[in-house]
Design an enzyme around this catalytic site. Structure first.
Site: not given
Lengths: 436, 74
Positions: A86, A117, A234, A393
């Protein structure tokens, strides 16, 4: 010695191959450069750039802060970008566009669709490809004049110096404290300036470390690592694409400034900038401490050496630690997703993921109490829960912490958590259940 | 936050601990013992607290004290 020279030869060969490919591509690209060159350049005019370069970089060269001189400095610069994610993607794109002569990329990872993205060099077409190769392909398309060297390995104690030694400047675009300490230590020992960026969720940070060997380094700012449970990646905390992209872009700006001499040893002021995307976008720049006289790596009292890094005597993973999720009995207190589906009594299914994740997808009938809330609540808040209690979870880590909490603090006895979490559920039980 | 005259940053840390923090989980993300835990950057009017005397900095009227976490993701 022998090994090193073979290594050097291999590198040289790679450089020559790249140079060859670059030149072949230049010849293959139909341009007007050659005609212009022959007609408009008098042989006496000794131009430092090609006519193509004047055109390509003209828009930045006419900026007073950069100029022709800055362009020449960029052209002779060698910049290493550690991490093509990123932060690295936008930084690489702008540095390549700006005409940095040689750019190295370190990344061992392959492109995943969940990267796209924010990791703007990669695309649908390059999913599964090495990030190094995907990035190189895109950068060659952007600017074939730049030499791109790829290092498709995980940066580590035993290779960091070899990888870093030939570059002038390092961009730390990595994503864990352990790697950040490693990159810092090697860069300090080799005398390289670091442009450092980071970010998660809606915020980012930016700094210049070890500037010209006179500015503070990562260890001056952070002599002790943060507790592992306070570190968010992230992949866990999430990140808004353009926010991390902005930080990567700001890193490219700082890299250009460092290379073109905007900062001098006299003028450089240690800083840390904090960008927040929400609620109102803001960039605050803090004045930071100078070099620490006690710093383990950059001070005159430094104890940390290249040998200690290379021999593995400095163990960065152990130094930074990691969260111990294995807090329940792995054999008796856990259950696989397929065992759970074959149970006759399904009991109460408790989902401990954060609300935002529960909202994306959840198993029918499951109850949501996020782990963070569970750790802060009182027994009357848990009246809706009953035994046997099954906890789920995302990956089967937080569910163990929750199980321990429910057992030790709230006295539940029949508690088990699902191994592998909803990720395993999607892979093994129901492939229509979203993985995100 | 209202502080008495002559108090130092350390007093502020303890006042935050005693009046604002409700659970042990929230305490450990802020303090380690009685000091700021590693990974939190403390700023006094946008300047690193190390340049201002850290815990012994004497608080002034209208000071802006910022606590922010170091970020690691990339």
């Amino acid at each position: 010695m022998r090994e090193k020279s073979i290594n050097d030869l291999a590198k040289e060969l790679e450089l020559l191959k790249l140079e060859n490919r670059r030149l072949s591509e230049l010849i293959a690209t139909p341009t007007v450069t050659s005609r212009e060159t022959s007609q408009e350049t008098t042989p006496d005019l000794d131009l430092p750039l090609s006519l193509d370069e004047y055109k390509r970089y003209g828009r930045q060269m006419i900026v007073p802060q950069l100029r022709l001189n800055g362009q020449l400095k960029l052209k002779s610069a060698k910049i290493l970008v550690v991490g093509a994610g990123g932060l690295g993607c936008p930084a690489l794109y702008y540095l390549c566009g700006a005409g940095v002569g040689t750019i190295g990329i370190v990344d061992h990872d392959t492109v995943d669709i969940s990267n796209l993205h924010r990791q703007i060099l990669h695309s649908n077409k390059t999913v599964g490809m090495l990030k190094c190769d995907s990035a190189q392909k895109k950068l060659n398309e952007l600017n074939p004049l730049v030499i791109i060297i790829t290092h498709p390995v995980a940066i580590a104690n035993d290779n960091v110096f070899e990888i870093m030694k030939d570059y002038d400047l390092v961009l730390d675009c990595t994503d864990t404290p352990a790697t950040r300490y490693l990159v810092n230590d090697a860069a300090v020992i080799l005398g390289k300036t670091i442009v450092s960026g980071s970010g998660v969720k809606t915020e980012g940070q930016l700094s210049i470390l070890n500037f010209s060997q006179t500015g503070p380094c990562y260890r001056c700012f952070y002599p002790s690592p943060p507790p592992p449970n306070s570190v968010t990646a992230c992949s866990d905390g999430g990140v808004i694409g353009p926010i991390i992209g902005l930080v990567g872009t700001m890193m490219a700006i700082e890299a250009i400034k460092v290379v073109t001499g905007s900062y001098t040893v006299e003028s450089f002021q240690p800083f840390l900038s904090l960008y927040s995307g929400y609620p109102q976008q803001s960039l605050r720049t803090f004045k930071m401490r100078g070099k620490s006289p006690k710093c383990a790596v950059c001070s005159t009292n430094a104890t940390l050496t290249r040998d200690m890094v290379e021999s593995g005597a400095i163990d960065y993973s152990a130094f930074c630690g990691k969260v111990d999720y294995n807090v329940v009995d792995q054999r008796t207190e856990r259950i696989t997703v397929s065992e759970y589906t074959s149970l006759e009594t399904k009991g109460c299914l408790l989902d401990v993921r954060p609300k935002e994740q529960f909202e994306i997808c959840s198993l029918p009938g499951s109850v949501s109490i996020p782990l963070a809330q569970l750790q802060r609540c009182h027994s009357e808040d848990l009246k809706g829960l009953y035994e046997p209690l099954y906890i789920v979870c995302r990956y089967g880590n937080d569910s163990q912490l929750a199980a321990r909490e429910l057992r030790n603090k709230f006295g539940f006895e029949k508690v088990k958590d699902l191994i592998g979490g909803l990720n395993a559920w999607s892979q093994e039980i129901d492939d229509t259940f979203p993985r995100y | 936050m209202v502080m008495a005259d002559g108090q130092v940053l350390k007093d502020l840390l303890l006042q935050i601990r005693d009046t604002l923090i409700k659970t042990p989980q929230d305490l450990e993300v802020f303090l380690e013992g009685e000091s700021i835990r590693p990974g939190i950057i403390v700023l006094i009017n946008d300047t690193d607290w190390e340049l201002e005397g850290e815990e012994m900095y004497e608080l002034q009227n209208r000071d802006l004290i910022t606590f922010t976490s170091t970020l690691h993701g990339g």
